[in-house]
Design a protein around this motif. Structure first.
Motif, PDB file in Angstrom:
ATOM      1  N   ASN A  63      -2.343  11.443  16.449  1.00 62.49           N
ATOM      2  CA  ASN A  63      -3.086  10.984  17.550  1.00 62.49           C
ATOM      3  C   ASN A  63      -4.083   9.464  17.248  1.00 62.49           C
ATOM      4  O   ASN A  63      -5.413   9.933  16.988  1.00 62.49           O
ATOM      5  N   ASN A  64      -3.403   9.263  15.887  1.00 63.12           N
ATOM      6  CA  ASN A  64      -3.872   8.071  14.861  1.00 63.12           C
ATOM      7  C   ASN A  64      -5.322   8.010  13.920  1.00 63.12           C
ATOM      8  O   ASN A  64      -5.459   6.801  13.424  1.00 63.12           O
ATOM      9  N   VAL A  65      -5.342   9.357  14.432  1.00 64.60           N
ATOM     10  CA  VAL A  65      -6.264   9.730  12.918  1.00 64.60           C
ATOM     11  C   VAL A  65      -5.190  10.086  12.017  1.00 64.60           C
ATOM     12  O   VAL A  65      -4.622  10.693  11.448  1.00 64.60           O
ATOM     13  N   PRO A  66      -5.713   9.697  10.249  1.00 70.73           N
ATOM     14  CA  PRO A  66      -5.143   9.775   8.750  1.00 70.73           C
ATOM     15  C   PRO A  66      -5.304  11.057   8.705  1.00 70.73           C
ATOM     16  O   PRO A  66      -6.830  12.143   8.811  1.00 70.73           O
ATOM     17  N   ILE A  67      -4.854  12.082   8.517  1.00 63.79           N
ATOM     18  CA  ILE A  67      -3.680  13.452   8.180  1.00 63.79           C
ATOM     19  C   ILE A  67      -4.467  14.115   6.960  1.00 63.79           C
ATOM     20  O   ILE A  67      -4.992  15.146   6.210  1.00 63.79           O
ATOM     21  N   ASP A  68      -3.267  12.751   6.417  1.00 64.68           N
ATOM     22  CA  ASP A  68      -3.214  13.235   4.633  1.00 64.68           C
ATOM     23  C   ASP A  68      -2.880  12.157   4.258  1.00 64.68           C
ATOM     24  O   ASP A  68      -1.298  11.352   4.446  1.00 64.68           O
ATOM     25  N   ASP A  69      -3.412  11.727   2.818  1.00 67.65           N
ATOM     26  CA  ASP A  69      -3.455  10.983   2.205  1.00 67.65           C
ATOM     27  C   ASP A  69      -3.352  11.390   0.474  1.00 67.65           C
ATOM     28  O   ASP A  69      -3.397   9.866   0.072  1.00 67.65           O
ATOM     29  N   SER A  70      -2.679  12.233   0.460  1.00 69.80           N
ATOM     30  CA  SER A  70      -2.725  12.964  -0.702  1.00 69.80           C
ATOM     31  C   SER A  70      -1.473  12.055  -1.170  1.00 69.80           C
ATOM     32  O   SER A  70      -1.628  11.988  -2.793  1.00 69.80           O
ATOM     33  N   GLY A  71      -0.210  11.145  -0.953  1.00 71.60           N
ATOM     34  CA  GLY A  71      -0.004  10.933  -1.093  1.00 71.60           C
ATOM     35  C   GLY A  71       0.561   9.359  -1.629  1.00 71.60           C
ATOM     36  O   GLY A  71       0.628   9.106  -1.959  1.00 71.60           O
ATOM     37  N   MET A  72      -0.822   8.591  -1.143  1.00 72.85           N
ATOM     38  CA  MET A  72      -1.036   7.236  -1.539  1.00 72.85           C
ATOM     39  C   MET A  72      -1.755   7.194  -3.309  1.00 72.85           C
ATOM     40  O   MET A  72      -2.642   7.647  -3.563  1.00 72.85           O
ATOM     41  N   PRO A  73      -0.682   6.261  -3.574  1.00 71.04           N
ATOM     42  CA  PRO A  73      -0.708   6.052  -5.532  1.00 71.04           C
ATOM     43  C   PRO A  73      -2.026   5.613  -5.565  1.00 71.04           C
ATOM     44  O   PRO A  73      -2.802   6.412  -6.925  1.00 71.04           O
ATOM     45  N   GLU A  74      -2.563   4.703  -5.006  1.00 68.85           N
ATOM     46  CA  GLU A  74      -4.206   4.739  -5.459  1.00 68.85           C
ATOM     47  C   GLU A  74      -4.779   3.568  -5.202  1.00 68.85           C
ATOM     48  O   GLU A  74      -4.465   3.673  -3.587  1.00 68.85           O
ATOM     49  N   ASP A  75      -5.931   3.364  -5.020  1.00 72.88           N
ATOM     50  CA  ASP A  75      -6.364   2.592  -3.669  1.00 72.88           C
ATOM     51  C   ASP A  75      -5.896   1.420  -3.802  1.00 72.88           C
ATOM     52  O   ASP A  75      -6.916   0.802  -2.699  1.00 72.88           O
ATOM     53  N   ARG A  76      -5.421   0.539  -4.142  1.00 77.43           N
ATOM     54  CA  ARG A  76      -4.543  -0.909  -3.942  1.00 77.43           C
ATOM     55  C   ARG A  76      -3.659  -0.394  -2.614  1.00 77.43           C
ATOM     56  O   ARG A  76      -3.823  -1.620  -1.570  1.00 77.43           O
ATOM     57  N   PHE A  77      -3.286   0.670  -2.017  1.00 77.45           N
ATOM     58  CA  PHE A  77      -2.642   1.387  -1.134  1.00 77.45           C
ATOM     59  C   PHE A  77      -3.382   1.508   0.213  1.00 77.45           C
ATOM     60  O   PHE A  77      -4.433   2.918   0.098  1.00 77.45           O
ATOM     61  N   SER A  78      -4.144   1.190   1.631  1.00 74.44           N
ATOM     62  CA  SER A  78      -4.421   1.850   2.464  1.00 74.44           C
ATOM     63  C   SER A  78      -3.685   1.404   3.992  1.00 74.44           C
ATOM     64  O   SER A  78      -2.948   1.037   3.740  1.00 74.44           O
ATOM     65  N   ALA A  79      -3.330   2.451   4.909  1.00 75.14           N
ATOM     66  CA  ALA A  79      -3.303   2.344   5.083  1.00 75.14           C
ATOM     67  C   ALA A  79      -4.350   2.314   7.111  1.00 75.14           C
ATOM     68  O   ALA A  79      -5.242   3.009   6.511  1.00 75.14           O
ATOM     69  N   LYS A  80      -3.148   2.446   8.107  1.00 73.77           N
ATOM     70  CA  LYS A  80      -4.469   2.293   9.226  1.00 73.77           C
ATOM     71  C   LYS A  80      -3.701   2.430  10.344  1.00 73.77           C
ATOM     72  O   LYS A  80      -2.242   2.125  10.598  1.00 73.77           O
ATOM     73  N   MET A  81      -4.565   2.613  11.323  1.00 73.95           N
ATOM     74  CA  MET A  81      -3.690   2.603  12.532  1.00 73.95           C
ATOM     75  C   MET A  81      -4.398   2.917  13.616  1.00 73.95           C
ATOM     76  O   MET A  81      -5.125   3.841  14.160  1.00 73.95           O
ATOM     77  N   PRO A  82      -4.794   1.379  14.074  1.00 77.10           N
ATOM     78  CA  PRO A  82      -5.816   0.940  15.420  1.00 77.10           C
ATOM     79  C   PRO A  82      -5.654   1.584  16.735  1.00 77.10           C
ATOM     80  O   PRO A  82      -5.923   1.735  17.356  1.00 77.10           O
ATOM     81  N   ASN A  83      -4.401   1.653  16.681  1.00 76.22           N
ATOM     82  CA  ASN A  83      -4.133   2.558  17.892  1.00 76.22           C
ATOM     83  C   ASN A  83      -2.004   2.766  18.260  1.00 76.22           C
ATOM     84  O   ASN A  83      -1.736   2.681  16.940  1.00 76.22           O
ATOM     85  N   ALA A  84      -2.390   3.701  19.261  1.00 74.45           N
ATOM     86  CA  ALA A  84      -0.949   4.563  19.346  1.00 74.45           C
ATOM     87  C   ALA A  84       0.237   3.507  19.018  1.00 74.45           C
ATOM     88  O   ALA A  84       1.386   4.379  18.821  1.00 74.45           O
ATOM     89  N   SER A  85       0.307   2.369  18.711  1.00 79.86           N
ATOM     90  CA  SER A  85       2.055   1.549  18.827  1.00 79.86           C
ATOM     91  C   SER A  85       1.395   1.218  17.919  1.00 79.86           C
ATOM     92  O   SER A  85       2.459   0.074  17.444  1.00 79.86           O
ATOM     93  N   PHE A  86       0.669   0.609  16.638  1.00 83.22           N
ATOM     94  CA  PHE A  86       0.667   0.342  15.909  1.00 83.22           C
ATOM     95  C   PHE A  86       0.548   0.286  14.407  1.00 83.22           C
ATOM     96  O   PHE A  86      -0.738   1.338  14.970  1.00 83.22           O
ATOM     97  N   SER A  87       0.664   0.744  13.551  1.00 81.24           N
ATOM     98  CA  SER A  87       0.207   0.799  12.020  1.00 81.24           C
ATOM     99  C   SER A  87       0.440  -0.174  11.394  1.00 81.24           C
ATOM    100  O   SER A  87       1.570  -0.532  10.712  1.00 81.24           O
ATOM    101  N   THR A  88      -0.543  -0.096   9.500  1.00 82.32           N
ATOM    102  CA  THR A  88       0.044  -1.431   8.869  1.00 82.32           C
ATOM    103  C   THR A  88      -0.117  -0.418   7.604  1.00 82.32           C
ATOM    104  O   THR A  88      -1.311   0.787   7.486  1.00 82.32           O
ATOM    105  N   LEU A  89       0.776  -0.899   6.473  1.00 76.66           N
ATOM    106  CA  LEU A  89       0.314  -0.395   5.286  1.00 76.66           C
ATOM    107  C   LEU A  89      -0.090  -1.418   4.498  1.00 76.66           C
ATOM    108  O   LEU A  89       0.949  -2.323   4.461  1.00 76.66           O
TER     109      LEU A  89
END
Lengths: 110, 115
Positions: free
Chosen positions: B51-77
């Protein structure tokens, strides 16, 4: 943490022959899913097994979940060129997070 | 019905540049997953949303990576700055809670090459 291991990594099959790929988990699984990825494609869900000892068939594909729910197998009979690809098993880490095995990549000799 | 949509399908960039990958999940799906696939490491889960909320980002390799989900129909990495070792195929997948199988529907992927 929970890991899912698959063997073999590669399977070279003569067209028309049968083969089996295996999936083993270090922990008991609530369910196991199988996916297929064609070369250059994306993983596509094939099936989910939930019950201990469950066997499901999809045409020439037979999926089995072990009695202890720690292993699974995929058996393909009369392999065809359309079976080429990588087959992944995946076990849940929690309700919605999956741990994918390394996959078995299948090539077929005509 | 349209499946999971990802863009771009291919991205070639130079080391140090910012890269943004985009994903549109299947309408009505409430879980979204970002994976990275390489020959060496296989299919790795980077992060997932409910529901657009990040639950588990433990797999993100490092701070250079970020992900967002501003609404239910769109996400960016986003990767900033990118490095050659980030070269991989990035998949977005979505899932529907309450579905019998909790199967994940994968998009076609973005093949990223960092020179």
């Amino acid at each position: 943490g929970q890991q899912v291991m698959q063997i073999p990594q590669y399977q070279h099959v003569q067209e028309g022959e049968d083969f089996t790929t295996y999936c083993n988990s270090s922990t008991t699984l609530s369910n196991i899913q199988w996916y297929k990825q064609r070369p250059g494609g994306h993983p596509v869900f094939l099936i989910q097994l939930v019950k201990s000892g469950e066997v499901k068939k999809q045409k020439r594909l037979t999926f089995q979940f072990g009695e202890a729910k720690k292993n699974s197998s995929l058996h393909i009979t009369a392999t065809q060129t359309t079976d080429v690809g990588t087959y992944f098993c995946a076990g849940p880490v929690n309700d919605y997070k999956l741990s994918f095995g390394a996959g078995t990549t299948v090539t077929v000799r005509a | 019905d349209a499946g999971v949509i990802q863009s771009p399908r291919h991205e070639v960039t130079e080391m140090g540049q910012e890269v943004t990958l985009r994903c549109k999940p299947i309408s009505g799906h409430d879980y979204l997953f970002w994976y990275r696939q390489t020959m060496m490491r296989g299919l790795e889960l980077l992060i997932y949303f409910n529901n657009n909320v990040p639950i588990d980002d433990s797999g993100m390799p490092e701070d250079r990576f970020s992900a967002k989900m501003p609404n239910a129909s769109f996400s960016t990495l986003k990767i900033q700055p990118s490095e050659p070792r980030d070269s991989a195929v990035y998949f977005c997948a979505s899932s529907l809670v309450g579905a019998m199988a909790h199967e994940q529907f994968f998009g076609p992927g973005t093949r990223l090459t960092v020179l």
